[in-house]
Design a protein around this motif. Sequence first.
Motif, PDB file in Angstrom:
ATOM      1  N   SER A  22      56.386  45.830  49.242  1.00 29.50           N
ATOM      2  CA  SER A  22      57.469  46.811  49.260  1.00 29.50           C
ATOM      3  C   SER A  22      56.936  48.242  49.173  1.00 29.50           C
ATOM      4  O   SER A  22      57.709  49.186  49.076  1.00 29.50           O
ATOM      5  N   ASP A  23      55.609  48.370  49.203  1.00 29.20           N
ATOM      6  CA  ASP A  23      54.912  49.664  49.151  1.00 29.20           C
ATOM      7  C   ASP A  23      55.225  50.456  47.895  1.00 29.20           C
ATOM      8  O   ASP A  23      55.442  51.671  47.941  1.00 29.20           O
ATOM      9  N   LEU A  24      55.232  49.772  46.762  1.00 26.22           N
ATOM     10  CA  LEU A  24      55.410  50.426  45.477  1.00 26.22           C
ATOM     11  C   LEU A  24      54.062  50.824  44.880  1.00 26.22           C
ATOM     12  O   LEU A  24      53.077  50.088  45.029  1.00 26.22           O
ATOM     13  N   ILE A  25      54.016  51.948  44.194  1.00 24.42           N
ATOM     14  CA  ILE A  25      52.885  52.234  43.324  1.00 24.42           C
ATOM     15  C   ILE A  25      52.884  51.127  42.275  1.00 24.42           C
ATOM     16  O   ILE A  25      53.908  50.837  41.651  1.00 24.42           O
ATOM     17  N   THR A  26      51.731  50.485  42.080  1.00 21.13           N
ATOM     18  CA  THR A  26      51.653  49.295  41.228  1.00 21.13           C
ATOM     19  C   THR A  26      50.621  49.514  40.138  1.00 21.13           C
ATOM     20  O   THR A  26      49.423  49.651  40.425  1.00 21.13           O
ATOM     21  N   LEU A  27      51.089  49.555  38.891  1.00 17.57           N
ATOM     22  CA  LEU A  27      50.203  49.784  37.745  1.00 17.57           C
ATOM     23  C   LEU A  27      49.998  48.469  37.009  1.00 17.57           C
ATOM     24  O   LEU A  27      50.957  47.851  36.542  1.00 17.57           O
ATOM     25  N   LEU A  28      48.749  48.054  36.888  1.00 18.99           N
ATOM     26  CA  LEU A  28      48.412  46.770  36.286  1.00 18.99           C
ATOM     27  C   LEU A  28      47.421  46.959  35.147  1.00 18.99           C
ATOM     28  O   LEU A  28      46.622  47.903  35.155  1.00 18.99           O
ATOM     29  N   SER A  29      47.447  46.045  34.186  1.00 22.45           N
ATOM     30  CA  SER A  29      46.429  46.083  33.138  1.00 22.45           C
ATOM     31  C   SER A  29      45.093  45.665  33.728  1.00 22.45           C
ATOM     32  O   SER A  29      45.032  44.961  34.752  1.00 22.45           O
ATOM     33  N   ASP A  30      44.022  46.093  33.081  1.00 28.03           N
ATOM     34  CA  ASP A  30      42.699  45.712  33.582  1.00 28.03           C
ATOM     35  C   ASP A  30      42.354  44.266  33.248  1.00 28.03           C
ATOM     36  O   ASP A  30      41.243  43.801  33.521  1.00 28.03           O
ATOM     37  N   LYS A  31      43.333  43.525  32.690  1.00 30.93           N
ATOM     38  CA  LYS A  31      43.170  42.089  32.471  1.00 30.93           C
ATOM     39  C   LYS A  31      43.577  41.301  33.712  1.00 30.93           C
ATOM     40  O   LYS A  31      43.341  40.092  33.800  1.00 30.93           O
ATOM     41  N   VAL A  32      44.230  41.970  34.652  1.00 30.58           N
ATOM     42  CA  VAL A  32      44.666  41.335  35.893  1.00 30.58           C
ATOM     43  C   VAL A  32      43.511  41.375  36.894  1.00 30.58           C
ATOM     44  O   VAL A  32      42.838  42.406  37.041  1.00 30.58           O
ATOM     45  N   SER A  33      43.287  40.265  37.586  1.00 27.09           N
ATOM     46  CA  SER A  33      42.181  40.178  38.545  1.00 27.09           C
ATOM     47  C   SER A  33      42.337  41.211  39.652  1.00 27.09           C
ATOM     48  O   SER A  33      43.422  41.406  40.197  1.00 27.09           O
ATOM     49  N   ASN A  34      41.220  41.892  39.985  1.00 27.31           N
ATOM     50  CA  ASN A  34      41.284  42.880  41.066  1.00 27.31           C
ATOM     51  C   ASN A  34      41.446  42.237  42.434  1.00 27.31           C
ATOM     52  O   ASN A  34      41.560  42.928  43.451  1.00 27.31           O
ATOM     53  N   GLU A  35      41.484  40.892  42.466  1.00 27.93           N
ATOM     54  CA  GLU A  35      41.745  40.192  43.723  1.00 27.93           C
ATOM     55  C   GLU A  35      43.145  40.471  44.256  1.00 27.93           C
ATOM     56  O   GLU A  35      43.425  40.259  45.438  1.00 27.93           O
ATOM     57  N   VAL A  36      44.055  40.946  43.389  1.00 25.24           N
ATOM     58  CA  VAL A  36      45.421  41.215  43.835  1.00 25.24           C
ATOM     59  C   VAL A  36      45.533  42.528  44.598  1.00 25.24           C
ATOM     60  O   VAL A  36      46.554  42.790  45.231  1.00 25.24           O
ATOM     61  N   LYS A  37      44.506  43.345  44.554  1.00 26.07           N
ATOM     62  CA  LYS A  37      44.585  44.679  45.179  1.00 26.07           C
ATOM     63  C   LYS A  37      44.522  44.571  46.700  1.00 26.07           C
ATOM     64  O   LYS A  37      43.505  44.177  47.264  1.00 26.07           O
ATOM     65  N   ILE A  38      45.631  44.905  47.342  1.00 27.55           N
ATOM     66  CA  ILE A  38      45.708  44.877  48.798  1.00 27.55           C
ATOM     67  C   ILE A  38      45.840  46.291  49.349  1.00 27.55           C
ATOM     68  O   ILE A  38      45.223  46.638  50.344  1.00 27.55           O
ATOM     69  N   THR A  39      46.641  47.113  48.689  1.00 32.12           N
ATOM     70  CA  THR A  39      46.861  48.480  49.155  1.00 32.12           C
ATOM     71  C   THR A  39      46.148  49.480  48.254  1.00 32.12           C
ATOM     72  O   THR A  39      45.671  49.140  47.166  1.00 32.12           O
ATOM     73  N   GLU A  40      46.129  50.721  48.715  1.00 32.12           N
ATOM     74  CA  GLU A  40      45.482  51.794  47.943  1.00 32.12           C
ATOM     75  C   GLU A  40      46.360  52.253  46.780  1.00 32.12           C
ATOM     76  O   GLU A  40      45.922  53.094  45.986  1.00 32.12           O
ATOM     77  N   ASN A  41      47.549  51.690  46.656  1.00 29.56           N
ATOM     78  CA  ASN A  41      48.489  52.127  45.626  1.00 29.56           C
ATOM     79  C   ASN A  41      48.462  51.266  44.363  1.00 29.56           C
ATOM     80  O   ASN A  41      49.406  51.293  43.572  1.00 29.56           O
ATOM     81  N   VAL A  42      47.396  50.498  44.182  1.00 28.56           N
ATOM     82  CA  VAL A  42      47.250  49.649  42.993  1.00 28.56           C
ATOM     83  C   VAL A  42      46.248  50.297  42.041  1.00 28.56           C
ATOM     84  O   VAL A  42      45.147  50.674  42.451  1.00 28.56           O
ATOM     85  N   PHE A  43      46.640  50.395  40.759  1.00 26.59           N
ATOM     86  CA  PHE A  43      45.776  51.017  39.762  1.00 26.59           C
ATOM     87  C   PHE A  43      45.670  50.108  38.537  1.00 26.59           C
ATOM     88  O   PHE A  43      46.681  49.626  38.025  1.00 26.59           O
ATOM     89  N   PHE A  44      44.443  49.878  38.090  1.00 23.38           N
ATOM     90  CA  PHE A  44      44.178  49.030  36.931  1.00 23.38           C
ATOM     91  C   PHE A  44      43.900  49.926  35.723  1.00 23.38           C
ATOM     92  O   PHE A  44      43.027  50.797  35.778  1.00 23.38           O
ATOM     93  N   LEU A  45      44.646  49.689  34.641  1.00 26.20           N
ATOM     94  CA  LEU A  45      44.551  50.548  33.471  1.00 26.20           C
ATOM     95  C   LEU A  45      44.238  49.736  32.220  1.00 26.20           C
ATOM     96  O   LEU A  45      44.729  48.619  32.058  1.00 26.20           O
ATOM     97  N   PRO A  46      43.435  50.302  31.302  1.00 24.98           N
ATOM     98  CA  PRO A  46      43.205  49.633  30.021  1.00 24.98           C
ATOM     99  C   PRO A  46      44.509  49.650  29.219  1.00 24.98           C
ATOM    100  O   PRO A  46      45.378  50.501  29.441  1.00 24.98           O
ATOM    101  N   LEU A  47      44.637  48.737  28.281  1.00 28.21           N
ATOM    102  CA  LEU A  47      45.865  48.657  27.489  1.00 28.21           C
ATOM    103  C   LEU A  47      45.852  49.707  26.370  1.00 28.21           C
ATOM    104  O   LEU A  47      45.801  49.414  25.185  1.00 28.21           O
ATOM    105  N   VAL A  48      45.885  50.946  26.821  1.00 31.71           N
ATOM    106  CA  VAL A  48      45.913  52.112  25.937  1.00 31.71           C
ATOM    107  C   VAL A  48      47.145  52.919  26.332  1.00 31.71           C
ATOM    108  O   VAL A  48      47.276  53.329  27.493  1.00 31.71           O
ATOM    109  N   ILE A  49      48.041  53.158  25.395  1.00 35.68           N
ATOM    110  CA  ILE A  49      49.341  53.773  25.702  1.00 35.68           C
ATOM    111  C   ILE A  49      49.199  55.094  26.454  1.00 35.68           C
ATOM    112  O   ILE A  49      49.895  55.334  27.457  1.00 35.68           O
ATOM    113  N   ASP A  50      48.314  55.960  26.013  1.00 32.70           N
ATOM    114  CA  ASP A  50      48.172  57.277  26.650  1.00 32.70           C
ATOM    115  C   ASP A  50      47.772  57.166  28.120  1.00 32.70           C
ATOM    116  O   ASP A  50      48.205  57.980  28.954  1.00 32.70           O
ATOM    117  N   LYS A  51      46.938  56.189  28.448  1.00 35.86           N
ATOM    118  CA  LYS A  51      46.508  56.004  29.839  1.00 35.86           C
ATOM    119  C   LYS A  51      47.706  55.656  30.725  1.00 35.86           C
ATOM    120  O   LYS A  51      47.835  56.152  31.856  1.00 35.86           O
TER     121      LYS A  51
END
Length: 358
Positions: free
Chosen positions: A287-316
């Motif tokens: 659906s071409d959404l900006i997609t924010l994921l925890s860094d616990k999620v496998s980077n195999e899911v990254k298909i588009t340039e709009n996927v970002f992996f973040l540590p589980l830190v609230i400020d990030k």
Amino acid sequence: MIKVLHSELQSNIGGIESFLLNLTKSMDMTNIHFDMLMRGNNPYLENELKGLGVTIYKVPTNSLQYSKFIKKLLEENNYDFVHVHKNSAANILLPIMVKKYSHAKLIVHSHNTSPSSGSKIAIALHKLNRSRLYKLSDFRFACSDTAAEWMFGKDYQNKDVKIIKNGIIAQDYVYNPEVRTKMREQLGLTGKFAIGHVGAFREQKNHKFLLKVFSELDDPNAELVLVGDGPLKEDIEEMAKTLEVSDRVRFLGSRNDIAELLQAFDVFVMPSLWEGLSIATIEAQSSDLITLLSDKVSNEVKITENVFFLPLVIDKWLDKIEEVLNEKRARKNNLEKIIKSGYDAKSSANVIMNIYKG
């Protein structure tokens, strides 16, 4: 006729349920028949599958009755394959019974990287049973490399494990501005910044962290939309009240219109503690959404340039959500990209069909 028994469906439509529905819709069912085991009730899922020719068997919750039921089912049906969809090896009763009471080939299909409950007992049982489950299986599938390692060990590449991507009906999720306008009107989100999440209310999905992030987001125009059901839903509803954000958090429950709901979101978030390979993240990207994921999620899911992996830190998470909130971007059609990545359900269906047909 090739007869296949799939196990098992749950009442809440999660990854395994979505996978089986998409598989059935996408596979050439000529000379193939699916039976499926199910716990609980979901009229939508059951009607969809029955309409596709699937026979659904409701399994007893009592352990003794379950064993009798499965024994009878296996003995009375000459299955060619029993395709067992697992989050862990904590419970291997069905695979044992398949080998004892039938001549079916056993397929063990790994869909996660931890038991659904995440309990220490379940993890211990998984480690204890894993080697036995491997020996019982004739074919071994996994939705990702991390799910393969979880179920079959670090040396899974030497154990004939086939990676079967969790394909979706990609065409259904193509961005459509008219659908977006309609859904936002229906949900009362017109003019709002919609932060969307799709997932069962279980420890794995980390809703508590998500609520904490949202409660610290300094924007009264933002709304958090939570889609799904599960045992922790009431706890999360109470937490939203405690954090004084319940008036801006939507609990939509289990929905059958995920493709349309995704159109209404402005950003998709998934701060999971673990994942096999989340179908919801593939749908969000379709659906071409900006997609924010925890860094616990496998980077195999990254298909588009709009996927970002973040540590589980609230400020990030706050920084990234605020960045998206202030960014103006036009969403586009990602269908070709999804198909090329192999996450279209037809690709997955063809791989599995070739195994069923030998």
